[in-house]
Design a protein around this motif. Sequence first.
Motif, PDB file in Angstrom:
ATOM      1  N   GLY A 121      -1.368  -7.876  10.212  1.00  0.00           N
ATOM      2  CA  GLY A 121      -0.517  -6.835  10.772  1.00  0.00           C
ATOM      3  C   GLY A 121      -0.068  -5.869   9.695  1.00  0.00           C
ATOM      4  O   GLY A 121      -0.606  -5.859   8.583  1.00  0.00           O
ATOM      5  N   TYR A 122       0.925  -5.058  10.029  1.00  0.00           N
ATOM      6  CA  TYR A 122       1.452  -4.084   9.081  1.00  0.00           C
ATOM      7  C   TYR A 122       2.955  -3.966   9.262  1.00  0.00           C
ATOM      8  O   TYR A 122       3.521  -4.374  10.285  1.00  0.00           O
ATOM      9  CB  TYR A 122       0.793  -2.720   9.265  1.00  0.00           C
ATOM     10  CG  TYR A 122       1.123  -2.057  10.573  1.00  0.00           C
ATOM     11  CD1 TYR A 122       2.219  -1.206  10.694  1.00  0.00           C
ATOM     12  CD2 TYR A 122       0.351  -2.272  11.703  1.00  0.00           C
ATOM     13  CE1 TYR A 122       2.534  -0.610  11.888  1.00  0.00           C
ATOM     14  CE2 TYR A 122       0.648  -1.680  12.906  1.00  0.00           C
ATOM     15  CZ  TYR A 122       1.738  -0.848  12.999  1.00  0.00           C
ATOM     16  OH  TYR A 122       2.058  -0.259  14.192  1.00  0.00           O
ATOM     17  N   PHE A 123       3.620  -3.397   8.251  1.00  0.00           N
ATOM     18  CA  PHE A 123       5.065  -3.155   8.290  1.00  0.00           C
ATOM     19  C   PHE A 123       5.348  -1.899   7.493  1.00  0.00           C
ATOM     20  O   PHE A 123       4.966  -1.783   6.336  1.00  0.00           O
ATOM     21  CB  PHE A 123       5.824  -4.346   7.697  1.00  0.00           C
ATOM     22  CG  PHE A 123       7.294  -4.102   7.522  1.00  0.00           C
ATOM     23  CD1 PHE A 123       8.101  -3.895   8.627  1.00  0.00           C
ATOM     24  CD2 PHE A 123       7.872  -4.072   6.271  1.00  0.00           C
ATOM     25  CE1 PHE A 123       9.463  -3.662   8.485  1.00  0.00           C
ATOM     26  CE2 PHE A 123       9.230  -3.847   6.121  1.00  0.00           C
ATOM     27  CZ  PHE A 123      10.025  -3.638   7.230  1.00  0.00           C
ATOM     28  N   ASN A 124       5.995  -0.935   8.139  1.00  0.00           N
ATOM     29  CA  ASN A 124       6.380   0.307   7.483  1.00  0.00           C
ATOM     30  C   ASN A 124       7.903   0.329   7.384  1.00  0.00           C
ATOM     31  O   ASN A 124       8.583   0.519   8.387  1.00  0.00           O
ATOM     32  CB  ASN A 124       5.870   1.510   8.276  1.00  0.00           C
ATOM     33  CG  ASN A 124       6.091   2.813   7.546  1.00  0.00           C
ATOM     34  OD1 ASN A 124       6.638   2.842   6.450  1.00  0.00           O
ATOM     35  ND2 ASN A 124       5.664   3.900   8.152  1.00  0.00           N
ATOM     36  N   ARG A 144       0.994  -4.414   4.349  1.00  0.00           N
ATOM     37  CA  ARG A 144       0.162  -5.158   5.280  1.00  0.00           C
ATOM     38  C   ARG A 144       0.561  -6.620   5.207  1.00  0.00           C
ATOM     39  O   ARG A 144       0.808  -7.159   4.125  1.00  0.00           O
ATOM     40  CB  ARG A 144      -1.311  -5.035   4.923  1.00  0.00           C
ATOM     41  CG  ARG A 144      -1.906  -3.710   5.291  1.00  0.00           C
ATOM     42  CD  ARG A 144      -3.388  -3.726   5.099  1.00  0.00           C
ATOM     43  NE  ARG A 144      -3.944  -2.420   5.413  1.00  0.00           N
ATOM     44  CZ  ARG A 144      -5.122  -2.000   5.003  1.00  0.00           C
ATOM     45  NH1 ARG A 144      -5.880  -2.805   4.268  1.00  0.00           N
ATOM     46  NH2 ARG A 144      -5.551  -0.818   5.331  1.00  0.00           N
ATOM     47  N   VAL A 145       0.627  -7.271   6.367  1.00  0.00           N
ATOM     48  CA  VAL A 145       0.903  -8.705   6.429  1.00  0.00           C
ATOM     49  C   VAL A 145      -0.445  -9.397   6.315  1.00  0.00           C
ATOM     50  O   VAL A 145      -1.350  -9.144   7.121  1.00  0.00           O
ATOM     51  CB  VAL A 145       1.609  -9.075   7.748  1.00  0.00           C
ATOM     52  CG1 VAL A 145       1.909 -10.550   7.784  1.00  0.00           C
ATOM     53  CG2 VAL A 145       2.876  -8.268   7.914  1.00  0.00           C
ATOM     54  N   MET A 146      -0.598 -10.270   5.311  1.00  0.00           N
ATOM     55  CA  MET A 146      -1.898 -10.878   5.031  1.00  0.00           C
ATOM     56  C   MET A 146      -1.778 -12.378   4.865  1.00  0.00           C
ATOM     57  O   MET A 146      -0.763 -12.884   4.405  1.00  0.00           O
ATOM     58  CB  MET A 146      -2.476 -10.297   3.744  1.00  0.00           C
ATOM     59  CG  MET A 146      -2.659  -8.836   3.747  1.00  0.00           C
ATOM     60  SD  MET A 146      -3.913  -8.408   2.592  1.00  0.00           S
ATOM     61  CE  MET A 146      -4.140  -6.706   2.967  1.00  0.00           C
ATOM     62  N   PHE A 201       0.863  -1.171   0.000  1.00  0.00           N
ATOM     63  CA  PHE A 201       0.000   0.000   0.000  1.00  0.00           C
ATOM     64  C   PHE A 201       0.897   1.218   0.000  1.00  0.00           C
ATOM     65  O   PHE A 201       2.123   1.097  -0.024  1.00  0.00           O
ATOM     66  CB  PHE A 201      -0.901   0.001   1.252  1.00  0.00           C
ATOM     67  CG  PHE A 201      -1.997  -1.020   1.197  1.00  0.00           C
ATOM     68  CD1 PHE A 201      -3.253  -0.676   0.749  1.00  0.00           C
ATOM     69  CD2 PHE A 201      -1.759  -2.323   1.588  1.00  0.00           C
ATOM     70  CE1 PHE A 201      -4.263  -1.610   0.705  1.00  0.00           C
ATOM     71  CE2 PHE A 201      -2.761  -3.269   1.544  1.00  0.00           C
ATOM     72  CZ  PHE A 201      -4.021  -2.910   1.103  1.00  0.00           C
ATOM     73  N   GLY A 202       0.326   2.398   0.045  1.00  0.00           N
ATOM     74  CA  GLY A 202       1.122   3.619   0.101  1.00  0.00           C
ATOM     75  C   GLY A 202       1.287   4.232  -1.266  1.00  0.00           C
ATOM     76  O   GLY A 202       0.787   3.740  -2.273  1.00  0.00           O
ATOM     77  N   CYS A 203       2.006   5.345  -1.285  1.00  0.00           N
ATOM     78  CA  CYS A 203       2.217   6.106  -2.514  1.00  0.00           C
ATOM     79  C   CYS A 203       3.512   5.682  -3.192  1.00  0.00           C
ATOM     80  O   CYS A 203       4.242   4.834  -2.701  1.00  0.00           O
ATOM     81  CB  CYS A 203       2.299   7.596  -2.193  1.00  0.00           C
ATOM     82  SG  CYS A 203       0.874   8.226  -1.328  1.00  0.00           S
TER      83      CYS A 203
END
Length: 132
Positions: free
Chosen positions: A38-41, A19-21, A10-12
């Motif tokens: 979850g998520y990871f940035n 996102r962890v899916m 995701f993101g620009c």
Amino acid sequence: MVVRIRLSRFGCKNRPFFRVMAADSRSPRDGKHLEVLGYFNPLPGQDGGKRMGLKFDRIKYWLSVGAQPSDPVQRLLFRSGLLPPPPMVAMGRKGGPRDTRPVDPMTGRYVDAENNKTVNDNQSQEEEDKSA
């Protein structure tokens, strides 16, 4: 149906966010998923650290029913302490034979299999010279 735990982007442009899916292995990267875990940035925040949030109980559930983590997710789960370190092999030279000695993933040094100690490159070369 093989379930994979993987990252969905995701993101620009130039500002990724993942996102962890849990998803079917046949679905596309950003396509249909079963559950968000979850998520990871990867971009550092104000404090210089990378942000990560995981639902440990749900990840443990999916791993217990046979879901396979992708390589990047496997590294993330190792950093969070959920999985053992992935096997690493060091390259000797490009195109040359691989060095089959195990490598410690935290330090990048060779691990002595008998004593579970890390060995420097200089020490290993000295040992080889002595044995020859």
